[in-house]
Design an enzyme around this catalytic site. Sequence first.
Site, mmCIF file in Angstrom:
data_model
loop_
_atom_site.group_PDB
_atom_site.id
_atom_site.type_symbol
_atom_site.label_atom_id
_atom_site.label_comp_id
_atom_site.label_asym_id
_atom_site.label_seq_id
_atom_site.Cartn_x
_atom_site.Cartn_y
_atom_site.Cartn_z
ATOM 1 N N ARG A 118 0.824 -1.207 0.000
ATOM 2 C CA ARG A 118 0.000 0.000 0.000
ATOM 3 C C ARG A 118 0.860 1.261 0.000
ATOM 4 O O ARG A 118 1.896 1.326 0.654
ATOM 5 C CB ARG A 118 -0.889 0.031 1.250
ATOM 6 C CG ARG A 118 -1.822 -1.142 1.412
ATOM 7 C CD ARG A 118 -2.939 -1.210 0.441
ATOM 8 N NE ARG A 118 -3.789 -0.035 0.424
ATOM 9 C CZ ARG A 118 -4.999 -0.005 -0.148
ATOM 10 N NH1 ARG A 118 -5.493 -1.079 -0.737
ATOM 11 N NH2 ARG A 118 -5.707 1.092 -0.145
ATOM 12 N N VAL A 119 0.401 2.253 -0.719
ATOM 13 C CA VAL A 119 1.097 3.538 -0.718
ATOM 14 C C VAL A 119 0.296 4.572 0.081
ATOM 15 O O VAL A 119 0.678 5.720 0.173
ATOM 16 C CB VAL A 119 1.331 4.063 -2.146
ATOM 17 C CG1 VAL A 119 2.264 3.127 -2.900
ATOM 18 C CG2 VAL A 119 0.026 4.235 -2.895
ATOM 19 N N ASP A 120 -0.829 4.144 0.623
ATOM 20 C CA ASP A 120 -1.633 5.084 1.413
ATOM 21 C C ASP A 120 -1.527 4.695 2.891
ATOM 22 O O ASP A 120 -0.654 3.931 3.270
ATOM 23 C CB ASP A 120 -3.099 5.063 0.941
ATOM 24 C CG ASP A 120 -3.664 3.650 0.916
ATOM 25 O OD1 ASP A 120 -3.005 2.723 1.423
ATOM 26 O OD2 ASP A 120 -4.779 3.476 0.392
ATOM 27 N N ASP A 121 -2.396 5.206 3.701
ATOM 28 C CA ASP A 121 -2.303 4.929 5.130
ATOM 29 C C ASP A 121 -3.138 3.731 5.533
ATOM 30 O O ASP A 121 -3.815 3.734 6.554
ATOM 31 C CB ASP A 121 -2.691 6.183 5.925
ATOM 32 C CG ASP A 121 -1.628 7.244 5.757
ATOM 33 O OD1 ASP A 121 -0.443 6.870 5.706
ATOM 34 O OD2 ASP A 121 -1.983 8.422 5.634
ATOM 35 N N VAL A 122 -3.088 2.722 4.695
ATOM 36 C CA VAL A 122 -3.753 1.461 5.033
ATOM 37 C C VAL A 122 -2.650 0.468 5.351
ATOM 38 O O VAL A 122 -1.644 0.416 4.656
ATOM 39 C CB VAL A 122 -4.593 0.958 3.837
ATOM 40 C CG1 VAL A 122 -5.099 -0.456 4.081
ATOM 41 C CG2 VAL A 122 -5.762 1.901 3.590
#
Length: 697
Positions: free
Chosen positions: A563-567
């Site tokens: 993941r590149v997001d805050d997941v």
Amino acid sequence: RLGSQFVQPAYALAPSARASARCASVYTNRTVMCQAASVAAPETVPATYPNVTPHIADRAQYEQLYQRSVTDPDGFWGDMAEQFHWQRKWDDKHVSYNFDVRQGPISVEWYKGGVTNICYNALDRHVAAGNGDVPAFLWEGNDVGRDKTMTYAEVLDDVCRLANWLRSVGVQKGDAVAIYMPMLCELPIAMLACARIGAVHSVVFGGFSAEALAGRIEDCQARVLLTASGVMRANKKIDLKKIADDAVKLCAKNNFKVETCLVYDNANAMPRSECAFTPGRDVWWQDAVADFPTTAEVEWVDSEHPLFLLYTSGSTGKPKGVLHSTGGYMVYNATTTKYAFNLSPGDVYWCTADCGWITGHSYLTYGPLLNGATNVVFEGVPTYPDAGRCWEVVDKYKVKQFYTAPTAIRSLMRSGDSHVQKHKRDSLQILGTVGEPINPEAWRWYHDVVGDGRCPVVDTWWQTETGGHMILPLPNVWQQKPGSATLPFFGVVPVLLDEKGNELKGEAEGYLCIKNAWPSTLRTVYGDHERYETNYFKPFPGYYFTGDGAKRDADAYYWITGRVDDVINVSGHRIGTAEVESALVGHNHCAEAAVVGFEHPIKGQGIYAYVTLMEGVEYSEDIRKDLIKAVRNTIGAFAAPDVIHWAPGLPKTRSGKIMRRVLRKIAAKEEDQLGDVSTLADPGVVQQLVASRQAAL
Ligand code: WTA
């Protein structure tokens, strides 16, 4: 009613919102090297496996079918849909979609004009063809020796009884029904019963807390809840009814009334005499449902009628209700199941996922049943009573396809080869994996020890939102590389983009996006189409943004980097860092919290929480335990932080934004690779955090 909400979406984007569609750098928090990338040459694995005869003959046939699938989706997916029963056939031109927010609202439509029912196709169709006596479920209980077989005809009987009961309490087409159950046959039966009457199921994983369950019930306004008295998981008793009761109370506080609660008396784990019972609202499943007829009229629905909602975590805010519709999901799901697992009717197939997650929807409930397979449904855990349980069950039922998560593989690997070698496993032909990147070491062990080198490993990359597999090695069709999900499934066009949204060509690393709609594209975020567009389509206008980064090698194979997001992905469970932070700051001593993932040998990622307490409050073991309890109560035990780091302060930019990149590096003990920290308001905070880290570990 979801049906009407869905059919007439009121979600035109305001022009200003459309104009402000921006690129991913704004939305993503992790640095991705958007550049040409070379991927190390992989270890060698067999090109072919003599005991596997694939449905697709070879790579050339795949290429041919793939080309057709992307150039003629109407024709290709029309052909794939022919095997199903349609009450009314779809139009010749049945596919239409818009993936570009600049052109108007995002919309996806598949099998336009078609009318069908997925429950009919999963059950009645097989019974009508004379296969009613084929086992549909081989249920294996938590305790060795507790098991049960249900044929397709028996499952259909039970589905009809339950469908009749649902109708009797007023559930209508388009209504949401919440399901909070353990892995009994009654869980997939409940899903199918909803589908039969056109109701929309919303399954909530049994590990979620009362608060999380309540939030999901309220969001979709489910007036009916299906649950069970309790369940044993290994040696632990879980009091589901009590959690469900608490959830219903929380809903009532918010003025939402759950009118009926159908409770399965799972007497072995928790007899009804031990459960609280609210007359007028609670009904015992076995008493209420048994006397209804074993036939129930099918509600024929339009292809785009909503089938289910499944809540999943994103980078911000509360979990999103991902909505899938009927026709496209059905065909894509059945097709991926067939080719990914080389599945034929009557094959004994076992997916270890819980129905509370998308894998349990697509590859335990719908996919295998649509293909007429025999499904192992497992109530327990892979390590109980010992780490040989899975292989014992494989031998017991002669399982041909086995599908699990890397976290389970790693944990079994740690227990040693002897647990595997005690069992024959000679029925196995295909080994699947899902949920997170599989590290080559675990891949090797799965392939060499579990599969004795005889079975291809199908590493399937996909998401709740995609409904079905997107990138995977079709078994025995092309060479695998340990750790790579390899090539796209039919109809899927993956691309790698740089942060400006340019497509990268050849060997590269970038943001993984999908260029076109596939039949089981999520259709909306329930009740919030704008959030759907903002999350998935605005980061890179014209593309569906997956939230993952990936590399592509010289053979055009994809390697998902995460993941590149805050997941974060903990044991294959998707958790939003924002949700954990909000649970922590809900504690009255917590002033501020920031959560990041860190590498964990078994779980893939663990949860690392930086916590700053209120002025004057002393850090203590009691508060640490309390904070962890707060997360367990708000989300569920699986989201409990592994590490609490008492942070004197958090690294922030001058505009007050927490620099998570810095926190990730400190959690990983890589503070020598912090990169540019010149925008930090107080650079001294880094040293303070490094100095205080020891106490956390
Ligand atoms: C990750 C689970 C690498 C990925 C089906 C994705 C994977 C998220 C793989 C979706 C895989 C899933 N290799 N990463 N084979 N499969 N992921 O919605 O980060 O629970 O975005 O769906 O899991 O998780 P979800």
